[in-house]
Design an enzyme around this catalytic site. Sequence first.
Site, PDB file in Angstrom:
ATOM      1  CB  SER A 177      -0.951   0.058   1.207  1.00 22.48           C
ATOM      2  OG  SER A 177      -1.725  -1.087   1.277  1.00 22.48           O
TER       3      SER A 177
ATOM      4  CD  GLU B 267       1.431  -1.306  -9.685  1.00 21.36           C
ATOM      5  OE1 GLU B 267       0.692  -0.740 -10.521  1.00 21.36           O
ATOM      6  OE2 GLU B 267       1.115  -1.445  -8.496  1.00 21.36           O
TER       7      GLU B 267
ATOM      8  N   PRO C 127      15.231  -0.267   6.465  1.00 23.56           N
ATOM      9  CG  PRO C 127      13.120   0.113   7.410  1.00 23.56           C
ATOM     10  CD  PRO C 127      14.511   0.675   7.345  1.00 23.56           C
ATOM     11  CB  THR C 128      15.286   1.755   1.926  1.00 26.25           C
ATOM     12  OG1 THR C 128      14.055   2.404   2.206  1.00 26.25           O
ATOM     13  CG2 THR C 128      15.663   1.953   0.469  1.00 26.25           C
TER      14      THR C 128
ATOM     15  CE  LYS D  77      22.602   5.326   6.969  1.00 30.12           C
ATOM     16  NZ  LYS D  77      22.035   5.714   8.264  1.00 30.12           N
TER      17      LYS D  77
ATOM     18  CB  CYS E  71     -24.616  -0.520 -11.695  1.00 28.41           C
ATOM     19  SG  CYS E  71     -24.623  -2.131 -12.494  1.00 28.41           S
TER      20      CYS E  71
ATOM     21  CG  HIS F 284     -20.172   0.414 -13.348  1.00 30.13           C
ATOM     22  ND1 HIS F 284     -20.300   0.631 -12.001  1.00 30.13           N
ATOM     23  CD2 HIS F 284     -20.736  -0.787 -13.594  1.00 30.13           C
ATOM     24  CE1 HIS F 284     -20.905  -0.400 -11.444  1.00 30.13           C
ATOM     25  NE2 HIS F 284     -21.179  -1.282 -12.389  1.00 30.13           N
TER      26      HIS F 284
ATOM     27  CD  GLU G  37     -18.452   3.734 -11.783  1.00 27.38           C
ATOM     28  OE1 GLU G  37     -19.366   4.238 -12.470  1.00 27.38           O
ATOM     29  OE2 GLU G  37     -18.586   2.660 -11.166  1.00 27.38           O
TER      30      GLU G  37
HETATM   31  N1  GLN Z   1     -26.320  -6.601  -8.531  1.00 25.88           N
HETATM   32  C1  GLN Z   1     -26.785  -5.948  -9.702  1.00 25.88           C
HETATM   33  C2  GLN Z   1     -26.673  -6.829 -10.924  1.00 25.88           C
HETATM   34  O1  GLN Z   1     -25.992  -7.802 -10.910  1.00 25.88           O
HETATM   35  C3  GLN Z   1     -26.029  -4.657  -9.917  1.00 25.88           C
HETATM   36  C4  GLN Z   1     -24.574  -4.836 -10.192  1.00 25.88           C
HETATM   37  C5  GLN Z   1     -23.800  -3.570 -10.056  1.00 25.88           C
HETATM   38  O2  GLN Z   1     -24.268  -2.605  -9.467  1.00 25.88           O
HETATM   39  N2  GLN Z   1     -22.580  -3.546 -10.549  1.00 25.88           N
HETATM   40  O3  GLN Z   1     -27.277  -6.562 -11.923  1.00 25.88           O
END
Ligand code: GLN
Length: 545
Positions: free
Chosen positions: A14, A140, A190-191, A223, A381, A507, A509
């Site tokens: 992390s 990565e 540690p490094t 160092k 969704c 989605h 986003e």
């Molecule tokens: N659970 C819902 C489905 O499978 C919505 C899935 C989600 O929000 N990604 O359709």
Amino acid sequence: MAKHVFVTGGVVSSLGKGLTAASIGMLLKNRGLRVAMQKFDPYINVDAGTMNPFQHGEVFVTDDGAETDLDLGHYERFTGETTTRASNVTQGSIYLRVIEKERRGDYLGETVQIVPHITDEIKRTMRALAKPGIDVVISEIGGTVGDIEGLPFLEAIRQFTLEVGRANVITIHLTLLPHLKATDEVKTKPTQHSVGKLREIGLQPDVIICRTEKSVSDEVRRKIALFCSVEVPSVLEEKDVDFSIYEVPAVLHRQGLDDIIVNRLNLDAEDADLSRWKDMLDVIRRPKHSVDVALVGKYTDLADSYKSIFEALTHGGIANHTRVRVRQVSAEQIYDEGPEGLLAGFSGVIVPGGFGERGIEGIIRAIGHVRTERIPYFGICLGMQCACIEFARNVIEKEDAHSTEIKPDTPHPVICLLSEQMSVTKKGGSMRLGAYPCRIAKGTKAREAYGQPEVFERHRHRFEFNPAYRMDFEEGGMTLSGVSPDGTLVEMIELGDHPWFLGTQFHPEFRSRPDKAHPLFASFVKATLEYAEGRQQGALAAQKR
Ligand code: GLN
């Protein structure tokens, strides 16, 4: 021939390796180079699709429908490039391929071993992204040096470097410099150990990037350089950033990281020009406005579970010169205590994707509240599906309406499995995944935001709007603003008589970028600003009266 940058991490996990790798990608692309990025995950899961977001953060979805590690989200947001299935390789997928080959008899009776068979397969995937036209592949390696699981990947880098030649590879190691309060010292041990471990495996890092709370003095740098056998200017610091993860590329550029890489790999690159990126950072640092948005979902304490949504809201904020402060509000608490108090003071509500029953009734209550109180609402969704359930129950009077995911025997299955998905039941294989086209109706908020009639957006769900209820919804006042090109699947809904109430089956986003906010997020943030302003004016008017 493409050059290769490997990013490894030491001391603790992390550390933000993903962000660092993404920042390197951003800087090299800024210098006119064509970059491809890839994440190797040492776990045995074949992909991230079946992993609990509690443990592992959100599952990021690529255009081509892979369920991947959330670091790919950083890669896309920082570089503006889209990743693919080939960009996330888990150890599980490597083993699966090798075992499948073994079962097919491809190894002709050989003893199948980690070296060379697993490492050969890893090297093959390292090469896979080095397509013609790509200048640099950034890989990565997940996990921390010293993990048993990570060894085959590090061994593969060692072999790979020998095969392609040292001049074509640069290895960057990210470590932590802990700060001891008692003596006010930054500790390098540690490094040293972590680089020692790398050298045992046969890897000598070229650059060491130190994650640290405090600035690293020249003495400490010297160092580290001495003990880890790197040049002093190649010891960089990555101090905790003040206000935004998008500062990281600028921080690394200031210390010459892109020059080090370009020179080391002898790349023909343009000069860096970070002026646009810096303008964007200025907006993040000093926004003109701010709004509060509630994110109502099942998880409340793990922001990583909704990483891309948080980022997309930030981007929507940048587009509106606004800081979006997001607070997670528990759906279950809303169910118990009612939405009025818990959602008071927010200028918008967003409900993200999710699976399973937990929190659903609370989400539905929250949606009823924002619908009737005319508070901007963005349902993603599951958030769109719940908006449909709420609308069915409370507006078109289909009591007990539900999704068959939650209540298989509901009398009104407004959200259900459509026949194409019904036939597939195997876990991990039954979802609509990746980018699908969506046609947007004229005269809708969606169309206004996108400014185009057709878009491609990424999906990850099993259930769909039930077309049998289309007429009822439309007659009740809900606009089905986005549908699949053949008209069968409902992809977006909105309410015409509400300031901003919109749901997407996909989605959005995943496709938002800091310097190019997703249109729906930009439009939503604008609506929350208008709502906040309206409320303020309402309060002033009330005071005068
Ligand atoms: N659970 C819902 C489905 O499978 C919505 C899935 C989600 O929000 N990604 O359709």
